[in-house]
Scaffold this active site. Structure first.
Site, mmCIF file in Angstrom:
data_model
loop_
_atom_site.group_PDB
_atom_site.id
_atom_site.type_symbol
_atom_site.label_atom_id
_atom_site.label_comp_id
_atom_site.label_asym_id
_atom_site.label_seq_id
_atom_site.Cartn_x
_atom_site.Cartn_y
_atom_site.Cartn_z
ATOM 1 N N ASP A 183 0.854 -1.189 0.000
ATOM 2 C CA ASP A 183 0.000 0.000 0.000
ATOM 3 C C ASP A 183 0.898 1.250 0.000
ATOM 4 O OD1 ASP A 183 -2.362 1.454 0.184
ATOM 5 O OD2 ASP A 183 -2.502 1.271 2.372
ATOM 6 N N GLU A 191 -1.398 6.137 -8.489
ATOM 7 C CA GLU A 191 -2.210 7.190 -7.855
ATOM 8 C C GLU A 191 -2.007 8.537 -8.542
ATOM 9 O OE1 GLU A 191 -2.267 7.521 -3.542
ATOM 10 O OE2 GLU A 191 -2.599 9.669 -3.663
HETATM 11 ZN ZN LIG Z 1 -4.411 5.088 0.879
#
Ligand SMILES: [Zn+2]
Length: 286
Positions: free
Chosen positions: A84, A136
């Site tokens: 993550d 992201e």
């Molecule tokens: Zn996150």
């Protein structure tokens, strides 16, 4: 089965449900997520944050624990072991080399071109090894494991399209108003932007900061192409509250077994995870 996120997220995307990413913190947490996934016949993603890498003594230790726990518990639903918010290609490569089946590269703080270039490099390395990659764009506010952002910056749709086309990434965390940690007030997600980006990129979107987003908004997000939802804070909080209560109620009695204390806190976490799996529509899929 330790698998990449590719097939589980593509299935979810096409069938209009979402797979939960539940972050792990220790051995018992791993067991709880795995058992809950099996009981619910649901796929699940075990999220590993930077803090957990240190706490659980590195990628190799974590991979060995998860792999052997899956054998021991006879886990027969798809499970991804996912880094993550990987902060560099080095840390993504290290996770992949240790056996992780999925990584996220969070280059959202970098200039776009640099984020694109590093993401591409990681995707090339990962896909050769059957490992999935999440990228992201935009900025998710809040704080998580030392990653602190004070403001929300929405992902730019054109950058999202370029990122997906040029890197062949498997899923995209496009920041659209969600927050890590606890929300101050009600979460406001940019659903118009989400729908627009989803129509452009046509791959699974990822929603970070699931804690504090109401059920209705989660379902809305799923209907707009969100196929992965990260839930962490509420599980950590649930554990702490349950254990705090245990000690408050049994001040002068016999709490003398740490294993029981840890598992006492994890029982309500398992209930929370089950609730999430049901809401996301991922139960009885396998
Ligand atoms: Zn996150």
């Amino acid at each position: 089965m330790l698998v990449s996120m590719k097939d589980m997220l593509n299935n979810a995307y096409h069938e209009h449900y979402a797979v939960g990413q539940f972050n792990i913190n220790n051995l018992e947490w791993v067991a709880t997520v795995l058992k809950t996934a099996k009981e619910n016949r649901s796929p699940a993603i075990l999220g590993v944050s930077g803090g957990t890498i240190k706490h659980m003594l590195g990628f190799k230790t974590i991979h060995a624990i998860v792999k052997n726990a899956m054998d021991y518990l006879d886990i027969d639903v798809p499970i991804a072991l996912h880094l993550d918010h990987g902060q560099s290609y080095e840390s993504c490569f290290a996770a992949i080399n240790a056996g992780f089946s999925s990584v996220m590269f969070d280059g959202s703080h970098l200039p776009f071109e640099e984020n694109l270039e590093i993401t591409k490099r990681i995707v090339d390395y990962a896909h050769k090894r059957g490992v999935s990659v999440e990228a992201e764009l935009g900025t998710i506010a809040g704080s998580e494991d030392g990653i602190v952002n004070s403001q929300v910056i929405y992902a730019d749709p054109n950058q999202c399209l370029t990122m997906v086309k040029e890197t062949n990434v498997d899923c995209l965390a496009a920041a659209l108003g969600s927050t890590h940690g606890l929300y101050k007030g009600k979460a406001k997600l940019g659903f118009n932007e989400m729908q627009h980006i989803s129509n452009l990129i046509k791959i699974p979107l990822v929603l970070h900061g699931g804690t504090g987003i109401c059920d209705e908004d989660m379902l809305h997000a799923i209907s707009f192409g969100t196929a992965k939802i990260n839930v962490n804070t509420e599980n950590m909080y649930t554990w702490c509250v349950a254990v705090g209560k245990l000690f408050a109620e049994q001040k002068d009695h016999d709490i003398n077994d740490p294993r029981k204390v840890i598992n006492h806190g994890l029982n309500p976490v398992a209930e929370k995870i089950t609730e999430r799996m049901k809401l996301f529509g991922s139960v009885n899929r396998y």
